[in-house]
Design a protein around this motif. Sequence first.
Motif, PDB file in Angstrom:
ATOM      1  N   THR A 140      -1.421 -13.375 -19.203  1.00  0.00           N
ATOM      2  CA  THR A 140      -1.869 -12.031 -18.856  1.00  0.00           C
ATOM      3  C   THR A 140      -0.922 -11.363 -17.863  1.00  0.00           C
ATOM      4  O   THR A 140      -0.325 -12.015 -17.008  1.00  0.00           O
ATOM      5  N   ALA A 141      -0.803 -10.074 -18.032  1.00  0.00           N
ATOM      6  CA  ALA A 141      -0.112  -9.238 -17.063  1.00  0.00           C
ATOM      7  C   ALA A 141      -1.096  -8.131 -16.711  1.00  0.00           C
ATOM      8  O   ALA A 141      -1.153  -7.100 -17.389  1.00  0.00           O
ATOM      9  N   THR A 142      -1.886  -8.374 -15.686  1.00  0.00           N
ATOM     10  CA  THR A 142      -2.983  -7.464 -15.346  1.00  0.00           C
ATOM     11  C   THR A 142      -2.683  -6.709 -14.059  1.00  0.00           C
ATOM     12  O   THR A 142      -2.312  -7.314 -13.048  1.00  0.00           O
ATOM     13  N   TRP A 143      -2.837  -5.396 -14.142  1.00  0.00           N
ATOM     14  CA  TRP A 143      -2.716  -4.552 -12.947  1.00  0.00           C
ATOM     15  C   TRP A 143      -4.141  -4.210 -12.503  1.00  0.00           C
ATOM     16  O   TRP A 143      -4.811  -3.388 -13.112  1.00  0.00           O
ATOM     17  N   ALA A 144      -4.585  -4.885 -11.445  1.00  0.00           N
ATOM     18  CA  ALA A 144      -5.933  -4.654 -10.921  1.00  0.00           C
ATOM     19  C   ALA A 144      -5.947  -3.399 -10.059  1.00  0.00           C
ATOM     20  O   ALA A 144      -4.901  -2.842  -9.719  1.00  0.00           O
ATOM     21  N   LYS A 145      -7.154  -2.979  -9.691  1.00  0.00           N
ATOM     22  CA  LYS A 145      -7.294  -1.682  -9.010  1.00  0.00           C
ATOM     23  C   LYS A 145      -6.581  -1.622  -7.659  1.00  0.00           C
ATOM     24  O   LYS A 145      -6.185  -0.541  -7.219  1.00  0.00           O
TER      25      LYS A 145
END
Length: 281
Positions: free
Chosen positions: A191-196
């Motif tokens: 995963t490459a997740t940009w969280a808030k």
Amino acid sequence: ISLLLRSEYIKDINMRKMRFMSWGMACLLGGCLSLASCQQEELGGVPVAKGTGTITLELNAQPGFASGSKTKAVDEAAYKDKNGYTLQILSGDNIKDEFLFKDRPASIELEEGAYKLKAFYGKEQVVSRNEFYVYGEKAFGVKGGDQDKSVSVECVPTCAKVQVDFDATMATYFSDYKVVYDTKALNGSTTATWAKGDTEPWYLKVDKAGETVKATITLTPKAEYETKEASVVQTKTLSPNQGWTLKVKPNYNHGQLGLEITIDETTEDKPIDIVIPPTWK
């Protein structure tokens, strides 16, 4: 008559001697050639001495998506410093020489032939926030007598740079929000997740010819807006050395909650208004 016959006899003997000597020399020469041929066959062919030439090396580092910015994890400007790059000179699959750019010889002597110059910096990964990989290669040839022939290679990242700019008002309408990126190399396995709350860019490995990168924006509205979790998908074709910034802003009008997504391509902003229906799952 007797003298004449004797003279002819002597002449005949001399002619026979000359023919014998010529035949003997021919046999000797043939034997030498045959021996040399046999030795050549046994040794797999006698190598012919090759000429040599000299080259000088140059490198151009182009992490173009970087504006020289420095994040907490990555100083992109450091990738423009040529001295840290590793250089390799290859003949076929064999590495003839390897050294850092700052340690390269002023002049390098090579035999005639075909070669390849490789240069790289960093470590290649399918996704990272800590570093990225810059690479370049250049095929070249050397001829006997070449004097300090200049060979230059250009290095660019093998990844694209993606980031998200969530507007500060997102927290007013949503309890949670994020963007998940997907590429061929990721293939859903990593995963490459940009969280808030994220601020650091992602560096994603992409095809050299370019590929479609998918960004899935997931939103969890606050209970008072009577809207269920929603997902919005955005895509963009990215090649190595390109950047993509998503600007996400809430849009609330007349009791209806929506999004304004701006695709920042550094040269042009493209706003996209998206309304989130109450029944959207």
